[in-house]
Design an enzyme around this catalytic site. Structure first.
Site, PDB file in Angstrom:
ATOM      1  N   HIS A   1      15.479   1.240   4.679  1.00 33.91           N
ATOM      2  CA  HIS A   1      15.295   0.136   3.661  1.00 33.91           C
ATOM      3  C   HIS A   1      13.125   1.291   3.540  1.00 33.91           C
ATOM      4  O   HIS A   1      11.865   0.772   3.424  1.00 33.91           O
ATOM      5  CB  HIS A   1      14.528  -1.043   4.374  1.00 33.91           C
TER       6      HIS A   1
ATOM      7  N   THR B   1       9.503  -6.248  -3.897  1.00 28.94           N
ATOM      8  CA  THR B   1      10.144  -6.868  -3.839  1.00 28.94           C
ATOM      9  C   THR B   1       9.071  -8.357  -4.213  1.00 28.94           C
ATOM     10  O   THR B   1       8.962  -8.971  -5.346  1.00 28.94           O
ATOM     11  CB  THR B   1      11.444  -8.049  -3.113  1.00 28.94           C
TER      12      THR B   1
ATOM     13  N   LYS C   1       8.837 -10.770  -7.599  1.00 31.14           N
ATOM     14  CA  LYS C   1       8.100 -12.425  -7.688  1.00 31.14           C
ATOM     15  C   LYS C   1       6.863 -12.555  -8.799  1.00 31.14           C
ATOM     16  O   LYS C   1       6.796 -13.394  -9.399  1.00 31.14           O
ATOM     17  CB  LYS C   1       7.526 -12.562  -6.498  1.00 31.14           C
TER      18      LYS C   1
ATOM     19  N   ARG D   1       2.386  -6.360   3.586  1.00 35.39           N
ATOM     20  CA  ARG D   1       1.872  -5.620   4.567  1.00 35.39           C
ATOM     21  C   ARG D   1       1.111  -4.972   4.341  1.00 35.39           C
ATOM     22  O   ARG D   1       0.963  -3.845   3.409  1.00 35.39           O
ATOM     23  CB  ARG D   1       3.283  -5.144   4.913  1.00 35.39           C
TER      24      ARG D   1
END
Length: 820
Positions: free
Chosen positions: A356, A652, A656, A545
Site C-alpha cells: 500500500h 480511495t 468516493k 490522513r
C-alpha cells in the site's frame, strides 16, 4: 428478506424490557438504538448461521483477509440497506414516534481503523459478501480505536475514542474459540510434554485471545460473512495474594499488560516501548487468527496440511500481518511435527501480499533486538528462511554482493517485513496502475526482476452500497429513476447516465441534490462546531490522513495566497469558496500536527477578516471519521487529490468524491490517473509535475526551491508569512514548516514533496476551476460525466480481479430454503 413489522415491533419492545427494564415511552435515544440494532441482528442471524453451515457442509476455498485496520463506520443503516428493509424499519419506527435519524446518530463509529487501508478492508468485506464469495476478515478489537481528535487553540489534541463505552450490539463473543498467544520466553529443543521431538518455548508471557464476531451482510443476498476480531486478556491477570498484601498495582499488572495489546490502534511508536507494543499487536492477531484457521482445518480435515492451501487463501493487507508467515511455519513444525520443506510448501501456496505504499520509510522493518526478544522462535524461523533465501540469491547473482545484502530479509540490524512477504507470498500486488508500475521499476525493482510472475495490479475500489445508497439517498434515487436498479451490484451500469448529460431537467435536478446535500453538511457543522458556511459557495474539500506527501500544506499555502490577493487587489472578485479540511495526524508526527495548527490559524484569520466579504472561508472538521465522511462526500463540489506525483499508492477518497459528483483537482498520481482516464481530463483539473519529471530531478539533484521563490514574489510572500509574525507573533510555531520548504531540516533536502515546484501550476488550475464554476450548468454536466464513468472504481470490480488472478475462490450461494 421477508419483513414482519409486527414481529420487529415486538422484538424491539422485548429487548428494551430485557436489557433496560423499560418500555418505549421510558427509553432514551441510546436505549432505542441498542434495541433496534439488536432486533436487526436477530434478523441477520438465520442467514449468518446458514452461511457458516454452507461453508462447512461443502468445503470450499475461502479467503481470509488479515488487516490491522477495518474502518467499518456505523453498521445500522448499512445493514438495513443490504437487507433491503430500511424503508420498512423506518416506517415501523415512525409509527412508534421514534425518529430514525436520531437513533442512527447514537451509533458510534467502530474504532477499528484510521485511513484508506482500513476503509478499503471494510469495502472488500462488503463486496465479498454481496458477490457471494466466502471471504472473511481477521483483525483486532481495539478498545479505544486510534483517538478522538479535538482542536484546542488550533492544535490537535488526542482523547480516548471510547467507542465501546456501551456494548456493541453487532458483535458476538466467542469465548469457546479463545486461544493462547505467547511472547518472550526461552527456546528449548527436546521432548515436549506429549513426547515429541521439537522446538518449544518455556517461561513465556501467555495472553488469551478471545474472538468477537461481527456479521458482514451482503446486499440482496443471503450471504453473511464474518469479521473476527481478537481481544487480549491475561489467564492469570489478578493476583489475589498481592492484592491482599495491598500491592494493588502489582496485583493487576499482568492483566493490564495483556489488555494494552488491544487497547489502542497504532500506539505512538517513537520509542522502543511503543515499537514493542506495535509488534505485539501484530503478532497477537496473526497468531490467534492462524491458530483459529488451523484448529478448524484439523477438526474438519485432519492433519494432511497439503490440502490447506486448497481451502485457504490468506491476503496480507500491507506489512502489518506479515509476521503470520513465520507463525504458520511455527505452528506446522512445532505443533504438528511437519518438516521444513513440507511446511514451506504450504506457506508459499497460502499467502498473498498487498503493498500500500511507495514511501520507502513506510515499508515496515523491526530492530532485531525488539523482534528477537519478543518473538524468539519466530525470529529463529525468519533467520532460517533468510539463510535459505540467501543461497538462492548467491546462485542467481554470484558476484553482486550489494544486491544480496539489500535483498536479505535480515540486514543492517533489522528484519524487513516487505522482503519476507515478497519472498514467501505467491502474489504481490499494488493498488493502482501507476503504483504497481513504480513498484516494479523503482521501489521493488530487484524483487520484480527476481519474481516477475508474482507482481500484479489491483486498482482499489469503494462500495457503492455505503458511499451512494447509504450516504447519498437523493443521488441514488436520481440514478435509479433514470437507469433502474441493478447498479447497486454492477456500478458499470452508471454509464447509462451519459445520455442525460445534455438534459437540462436532469442537470438542474443534480444541482438541486448537491445544494441540499450542502445544506445538510452546513446544518451539521453549525450544530457541531458553530461553523456557519455558505451553501452557495464552492465546497472545496480535502479529507484524508494528514501526511506531508498528501500536501495539505500546498492547499493551505494557496488559501494564504488567495487571502493576500483579496486584501491587496480590490478588483479581484473570485466566486465564493469554502475550503474544508478533515484529517488526523499520527500522535507522534510533529510536522503534520504543525500543519493542522497552520490550517486552523489561517482559518481564524481569514474567517474573521471583514475585508474578505464572504469570498473565502476555511473550516477544519474535528475528528474526521466515516459517519462524517458520509455527509462530506455528497456535499463536495471539488475533490482535492494533490499528493506529490509518484507518492500516493492509490487513494480511495478520490473515488468516493467522483461517484458523488465532485470534480477532481488532482496531480497525475495514484488512482487519479485512472479517474482522469475514465472521466476525461476536461471534466476535472489535472495539474503538476509528472512522476518521471520528479524522478529526473531527483536523479540529477537539480531541484532548487529557491528558484521558485525568486520567480514568484506572491509565493515568496506566503512562505515568508509563516515566520514574519503575520500568523504567529512568536515566529516559531511554523518555523519548522518554513525551514523544511526553504532550507531542509533534520538532514533532509528542502521541500521533499515539491510543494513550491507545483505551486504555480496549482494556482493556475484553481483559477480554471473558479472560472468553470461560473457556468453552473456546464459544471453540473462535468459532475454527471464523472458519476457516469465511476463504474470502474467499485470494490466489486476489485474483488472480481483478486478472485480471478490471486485467490481462485468460487461463489457459494446460500439458498432461501437454507435460511431457517
Amino acid at each position: 428478506m421477508k419483513f414482519d413489522a409486527e414481529t420487529f415491533r415486538e422484538n424491539l419492545a422485548a429487548r428494551l424490557r430485557r436489557q433496560y427494564g423499560k418500555d418505549i415511552s421510558q427509553a432514551n435515544s441510546h436505549d432505542l438504538f441498542d434495541a433496534v440494532s439488536a432486533s436487526v441482528q436477530e434478523l441477520i442471524m438465520p442467514a449468518w448461521m446458514a452461511t457458516r453451515r454452507g461453508y462447512d457442509k461443502k468445503p470450499t476455498k475461502q479467503l481470509f483477509y488479515l488487516s490491522a485496520e477495518f474502518l467499518m463506520g456505523r453498521a445500522l443503516s448499512n445493514n438495513l440497506i443490504n437487507l433491503g428493509i430500511k424503508d420498512e424499519v423506518k416506517k415501523v419506527l415512525k409509527d412508534m414516534n421514534i425518529n430514525f435519524n436520531q437513533i442512527e446518530d447514537e451509533e458510534p463509529d467502530a474504532g477499528l481503523g484510521n485511513g484508506g487501508l482500513g476503509r478499503l478492508a471494510a469495502c472488500f468485506l462488503d463486496s465479498l459478501a454481496t458477490l457471494d464469495y466466502p471471504g472473511h476478515g481477521y483483525g483486532i478489537r481495539y478498545e479505544y480505536g486510534m483517538f478522538e481528535q479535538k482542536i484546542e487553540n488550533g492544535y490537535q489534541v488526542e482523547y480516548p475514542d471510547a467507542w465501546l463505552k456501551h456494548r456493541d450490539p453487532w458483535e458476538v463473543k466467542r469465548s469457546d474459540l479463545a486461544v493462547t498467544v505467547k511472547f518472550g520466553g526461552e527456546i528449548k529443543y527436546g521432548k515436549t510434554p506429549d513426547g515429541q521431538d521439537r522446538f518449544y518455548i518455556e517461561n513465556a508471557e501467555e495472553v488469551i485471545a478471545t474472538p468477537y464476531d461481527m456479521p458482514i451482510v451482503g446486499f440482496d443476498t443471503n450471504t453473511v460473512n464474518t469479521l473476527r476480531l481478537w481481544q487480549a486478556s491475561s489467564p492469570d491477570g489478578f493476583n489475589l495474594q498481592l492484592f491482599n498484601d495491598m500491592r494493588y498495582h502489582e496485583a493487576v499488572y499482568k492483566q493490564n499488560s495483556a489488555e494494552n495489546i488491544t487497547r489502542v490502534l497504532y500506539p505512538n511508536d517513537n520509542g522502543p516501548q511503543g515499537k514493542a507494543l506495535r509488534l505485539k499487536q501484530q503478532y497477537f492477531f496473526c497468531s490467534a487468527s492462524l491458530q483459529d484457521l488451523v484448529h478448524h482445518f484439523v477438526a474438519n480435515h485432519g492433519t494432511d496440511f497439503s490440502k490447506f492451501p486448497e481451502l485457504h487463501a490468506i491476503q496480507l493487507n500491507d506489512t502489518h500481518p506479515v509476521v503470520a508467515i513465520p507463525e504458520l511455519m511455527r505452528i506446522l513444525m512445532d505443533e504438528y511435527s511437519m518438516g521444513w520443506n513440507e511446511s514451506w510448501d504450504v506457506v508459499t501456496k497460502t499467502f498473498a501480499y498487498t503493498n500500500h505504499t511507495i514511501l520507502a520509510e513506510a515499508l515496515e522493518k523491526w530492530d532485531i533486538g525488539i523482534f528477537q526478544g519478543l518473538l524468539p522462535r519466530i525470529y529463529q524461523i525468519v533467520e532460517e528462511i533468510n539463510r535459505r533465501f540467501l543461497i538462492e540469491l548467491r546462485a542467481k547473482y554470484p558476484n553482486d554482493y550489494q544486491k544480496q545484502n539489500h535483498m536479505s530479509i535480515i540486514h543492517d540490524g533489522k528484519v524487513y517485513m516487505a522482503w519476507l512477504a515478497i519472498h514467501a507470498g505467491y502474489s504481490v500486488n499494488g493498488v493502482a496502475a501507476l503504483h504497481t508500475e513504480l513498484l516494479k521499476t523503482v521501489e521493488l525493482k530487484d524483487w520484480y526482476e527476481l519474481y516477475p510472475a508474482k507482481f500484479n495490479n489491483k486498482t482499489n475500489g469503494i462500495t457503492q452500497r455505503r458511499w451512494l445508497c447509504s450516504a447519498n439517498e437523493e443521488l441514488s434515487a436520481f440514478i435509479t429513476k433514470r437507469i433502474g436498479h441493478g447498479w447497486e451490484k454492477d456500478l458499470t451500469l452508471l454509464k447509462g447516465l451519459e445520455k442525460y448529460a445534455d438534459d437540462d431537467a436532469s442537470l438542474q435536478e443534480l444541482m438541486d441534490i448537491k445544494r441540499h446535500n450542502k445544506e445538510i453538511l452546513v446544518d451539521f457543522l453549525k450544530h457541531k462546531q458553530n461553523e456557519f458556511l455558505d451553501p452557495d459557495s464552492i465546497f472545496d474539500v480535502q479529507v484524508k490522513r494528514l501526511h506531508e506527501y498528501k500536501r495539505q500544506l500546498l492547499n493551505v499555502l494557496h488559501i494564504m495566497y488567495l487571502y493576500n490577493r483579496i486584501i491587496e487587489d480590490p478588483t479581484f472578485n473570485p466566486p465564493n469558496r469554502t475550503f474544508i479540511f478533515g484529517a488526523k495526524s499520527a500522535s507522534g508526527y510533529r510536522r503534520a500536527k504543525a500543519i493542522i495548527k497552520l490550517i486552523n490559524t489561517v482559518a481564524e484569520r481569514v474567517n474573521n477578516d471583514r475585508r474578505v466579504g464572504g469570498k473565502l472561508r476555511v473550516v477544519f472538521i474535528e475528528n474526521y471519521r466515516v459517519s462524517v465522511a458520509e455527509k462530506i462526500f455528497p456535499a463536495a463540489d471539488v475533490s482535492e487529490q494533490i499528493s506529490t506525483a509518484g507518492k500516493e499508492a492509490s487513494g480511495t477518497s478520490n473515488m468516493k468524491f467522483m461517484v458523488n459528483g465532485a470534480l477532481t483537482m488532482g496531480t497525475m498520481d495514484g488512482a487519479n490517473i485512472e479517474i482522469f482516464e475514465e472521466a476525461g481530463k476536461e471534466n476535472g483539473f489535472p495539474f503538476g509535475l509528472l512522476t518521471e519529471e520528479i524522478q529526473k530531478m531527483e536523479a540529477e539533484h537539480s531541484y532548487n526551491p529557491q528558484q521558485y521563490l525568486e520567480r514568484n514574489p506572491a509565493l515568496a510572500k506566503v512562505v515568508e508569512q509563516l515566520v514574519d509574525g503575520t500568523y504567529d507573533p512568536s515566529r516559531q510555531v511554523f518555523k519548522e514548516i518554513h525551514d523544511s520548504l526553504v532550507y531542509g531540516v533534520e538532514g533532509q533536502r528542502p521541500d521533499v514533496y515539491y510543494v513550491l515546484a507545483d505551486f504555480d501550476k496549482y494556482v493556475k488550475a484553481q483559477e480554471q476551476l473558479a472560472e468553470a464554476y461560473k457556468d453552473k450548468k456546464a459544471w453540473a454536466r462535468k459532475a454527471l460525466i464523472n458519476i457516469a464513468n465511476s463504474g470502474k472504481f467499485s470494490s466489486d470490480r476489485t474483488i472480481e480481479d483478486y478472485v480471478r488472478d490471486i485467490w481462485k475462490i468460487k461463489k457459494v450461494v446460500v439458498a432461501d430454503s437454507e435460511v431457517k
